[in-house]
Design a protein around this motif. Structure first.
Motif, mmCIF file in Angstrom:
data_model
loop_
_atom_site.group_PDB
_atom_site.id
_atom_site.type_symbol
_atom_site.label_atom_id
_atom_site.label_comp_id
_atom_site.label_asym_id
_atom_site.label_seq_id
_atom_site.Cartn_x
_atom_site.Cartn_y
_atom_site.Cartn_z
ATOM 1 N N GLU A 1 -10.921 3.222 10.390
ATOM 2 C CA GLU A 1 -12.206 3.719 10.842
ATOM 3 C C GLU A 1 -13.301 3.557 9.799
ATOM 4 O OE1 GLU A 1 -11.505 7.726 11.850
ATOM 5 O OE2 GLU A 1 -10.298 7.271 13.641
ATOM 6 N N SER A 2 -12.959 3.531 8.505
ATOM 7 C CA SER A 2 -13.955 3.519 7.447
ATOM 8 C C SER A 2 -14.845 2.282 7.448
ATOM 9 C CB SER A 2 -13.281 3.677 6.082
ATOM 10 O OG SER A 2 -12.347 2.645 5.864
ATOM 11 N N PRO A 3 -14.337 1.054 7.726
ATOM 12 C CA PRO A 3 -15.250 -0.088 7.748
ATOM 13 C C PRO A 3 -16.323 0.049 8.796
ATOM 14 C CG PRO A 3 -12.984 -0.825 7.566
ATOM 15 C CD PRO A 3 -12.945 0.627 7.868
ATOM 16 N N GLU A 4 -15.976 0.676 9.951
ATOM 17 C CA GLU A 4 -16.974 0.835 10.989
ATOM 18 C C GLU A 4 -18.053 1.825 10.571
ATOM 19 O OE1 GLU A 4 -17.162 -0.871 13.730
ATOM 20 O OE2 GLU A 4 -15.335 -2.009 13.292
ATOM 21 N N GLU A 5 -17.604 2.909 9.875
ATOM 22 C CA GLU A 5 -18.550 3.922 9.461
ATOM 23 C C GLU A 5 -19.445 3.422 8.338
ATOM 24 O OE1 GLU A 5 -16.121 7.175 8.426
ATOM 25 O OE2 GLU A 5 -15.506 7.637 10.487
ATOM 26 N N GLY A 6 -18.911 2.576 7.447
ATOM 27 C CA GLY A 6 -19.673 2.136 6.292
ATOM 28 C C GLY A 6 -20.356 0.804 6.471
ATOM 29 N N LYS A 7 -20.319 0.260 7.671
ATOM 30 C CA LYS A 7 -20.891 -1.062 7.914
ATOM 31 C C LYS A 7 -22.404 -0.996 7.755
ATOM 32 C CE LYS A 7 -19.080 -3.508 11.105
ATOM 33 N NZ LYS A 7 -18.671 -4.037 12.422
ATOM 34 N N GLY A 8 -22.948 -1.924 6.915
ATOM 35 C CA GLY A 8 -24.389 -1.986 6.745
ATOM 36 C C GLY A 8 -24.872 -1.146 5.573
ATOM 37 N N SER A 9 -24.001 -0.463 4.886
ATOM 38 C CA SER A 9 -24.416 0.352 3.748
ATOM 39 C C SER A 9 -24.622 -0.531 2.528
ATOM 40 C CB SER A 9 -23.380 1.433 3.442
ATOM 41 O OG SER A 9 -22.140 0.840 3.141
ATOM 42 N N ASP B 1 -5.075 5.219 9.872
ATOM 43 C CA ASP B 1 -6.146 5.415 10.847
ATOM 44 C C ASP B 1 -7.484 5.616 10.154
ATOM 45 O OD1 ASP B 1 -4.261 5.198 12.816
ATOM 46 O OD2 ASP B 1 -4.014 7.376 13.087
ATOM 47 N N SER B 2 -7.495 6.349 9.036
ATOM 48 C CA SER B 2 -8.737 6.577 8.295
ATOM 49 C C SER B 2 -9.270 5.279 7.707
ATOM 50 C CB SER B 2 -8.506 7.602 7.177
ATOM 51 O OG SER B 2 -8.062 8.834 7.704
ATOM 52 N N THR B 3 -8.370 4.425 7.216
ATOM 53 C CA THR B 3 -8.783 3.132 6.662
ATOM 54 C C THR B 3 -9.351 2.227 7.743
ATOM 55 O OG1 THR B 3 -7.041 3.320 5.002
ATOM 56 C CG2 THR B 3 -8.011 1.142 5.327
ATOM 57 N N SER C 1 0.831 -1.202 0.000
ATOM 58 C CA SER C 1 0.000 0.000 0.000
ATOM 59 C C SER C 1 0.864 1.251 0.000
ATOM 60 C CB SER C 1 -0.920 0.008 1.231
ATOM 61 O OG SER C 1 -0.148 0.049 2.419
ATOM 62 N N ALA C 2 0.272 2.354 -0.435
ATOM 63 C CA ALA C 2 0.996 3.627 -0.486
ATOM 64 C C ALA C 2 1.333 4.121 0.914
ATOM 65 C CB ALA C 2 0.150 4.669 -1.222
ATOM 66 N N ARG C 3 0.431 3.887 1.873
ATOM 67 C CA ARG C 3 0.701 4.358 3.232
ATOM 68 C C ARG C 3 1.851 3.591 3.872
ATOM 69 N NH1 ARG C 3 -4.250 1.765 3.144
ATOM 70 N NH2 ARG C 3 -4.375 -0.190 4.326
#
Length: 372
Positions: free
Chosen positions: A333-341, A329-331, A126-128
């Motif tokens: 957190e994103s699965p938690e925010e987008g869960k169920g979409s 850190d953003s990656t 990955s780039a990060r």
């Protein structure tokens, strides 16, 4: 907001360390004993932080078990007793330039230790991941350029004459002694930085079992003062070494006790608990820039092209690592925010209340009985 607070806290930490380095450079030249210094500064910090820890963390402070006490004892040994005493012993055999250069191995050492212990994730694909690796290398390279490349154009000093004169007639003998023993001095300083990197790693582990920052800082200072007092019984038996007068030595002890051992230790513990040990370690190269600016003002040291080039590389490398850390850190957190979409290619998770499901089945059976 919390991320900006972490950045500001670590920059404040490095500014505080820069001030302590300038004061220590003066105080040691004036005759301050390193063992006495370590004991006094941690006693001051313990007396200062102890009451706040007792009152503010009285209900949230976990009980002290033998394994927890052992971990805190080892933590104090690594970050204070071993690191400080070995570092100051190494300064007697090498120059301040070599010591400043070696201090910038802390980010890479901490990063490698964290990866080996599974505390830091490294994905080269990955780039990060590449940003964190290259940023670490650039930081170390910039620190070496800042320290060792003294050629090229020499800029005019900010001050024509030093505001502070610290060197005595014995400075020439000490400099010659340092050049003759630079390998021994470098080995001692490198050992102290290994202990400091291990301290950053272990602090993250200890905080999980003892999440009381003020109490943890107090216990670290308590064990550090005891350990250094035992060393002083063997290497600092002269009673005159413990005598304090109203001079720069006393000012250095008070500053390091209040600002470094009390405030900075607490801020580092807070940042490590929020962002991890690698985040805290990556700000270490800023210390070289801060001390360089302080030295140019206080001691009329002149900056070279190499110094400015190294400073730019240090800031660039630090930015790369922090960018990679932020993206990671953003990656996370994103699965938690987008869960169920819907439409993200992932299964939709629907929470099920089993009690409500059972009640619905019973109600359905009741309706079937009433309406055959």
């Amino acid at each position: 907001m919390a991320t900006c607070t972490s950045y500001a806290a670590m920059i404040l930490v490095q500014l505080a360390y820069g001030g302590s380095n300038i004061l220590m450079k003066i105080a040691l030249e004036k005759g301050l004993n390193q063992l006495v210094f370590v004991v006094y500064r941690h006693l001051i910090a313990m007396i200062l932080v102890g009451p706040f820890a007792y009152v503010l963390e009285r209900k949230q402070r976990p009980p002290l078990s033998l394994p927890v006490i052992t971990k805190i004892f080892v933590l104090a040994s690594l970050g204070t007793t071993i690191h400080l005493n070995v570092y100051y012993a190494g300064l007697a055999y090498t120059s301040a330039t070599v010591a400043s250069a070696l201090s910038n191995v802390i980010p890479s050492l901490t990063f490698v230790m964290a990866v080996l212990l599974g505390m830091e994730k490294l994905k080269i694909s990955s780039a990060r991941g590449w940003a964190k690796v290259f940023g670490t290398v650039i930081c170390i390279g910039g620190s070496l350029v800042f320290t060792f490349w003294k050629g090229g154009y020499l800029y005019k000093s900010l001050e024509e004459r030093p505001l502070i004169s610290i060197y005595s007639s014995r400075g020439h003998n000490e400099l010659r002694h340092a050049k003759e023993n630079w390998i021994k001095g470098s080995a001692l300083i490198l050992t102290s930085h290994i202990a400091w990197s291990a301290w950053l790693i272990l602090q993250a582990v200890v905080y999980k079992v003892y999440p009381a920052r003020l109490s943890l800082t107090t216990l670290i200072c308590f064990f550090a003062s005891i350990q250094s007092s035992v060393l002083a019984l063997f290497f600092g038996r002269n009673p005159t070494l413990w005598k304090l007068d109203w001079n720069v030595q006393l000012l250095t002890i008070i500053y390091c006790g209040v600002v470094i051992s009390a405030l900075v230790y607490y801020l580092q513990t807070w940042c490590i608990s929020k962002k991890g040990p690698v985040f805290a370690a990556m700000f270490s190269p800023l210390l070289l820039i801060i001390v360089g600016i302080f030295s140019a003002i206080a001691f009329a040291e002149r900056l070279h092209v190499g110094s400015l080039t190294g400073a730019v590389l240090i800031i660039l490398g630090l930015y790369c690592v922090l960018w990679g850390k932020r993206q990671e850190d953003s990656t996370a957190e994103s699965p938690e925010e987008g869960k169920g979409s819907v439409g993200d290619g992932n299964p939709v998770e629907i929470p099920i209340n089993h009690n409500a499901l059972t009640s619905a089945k019973q109600a359905h059976k009741g309706n079937e009985t009433e309406n055959p």
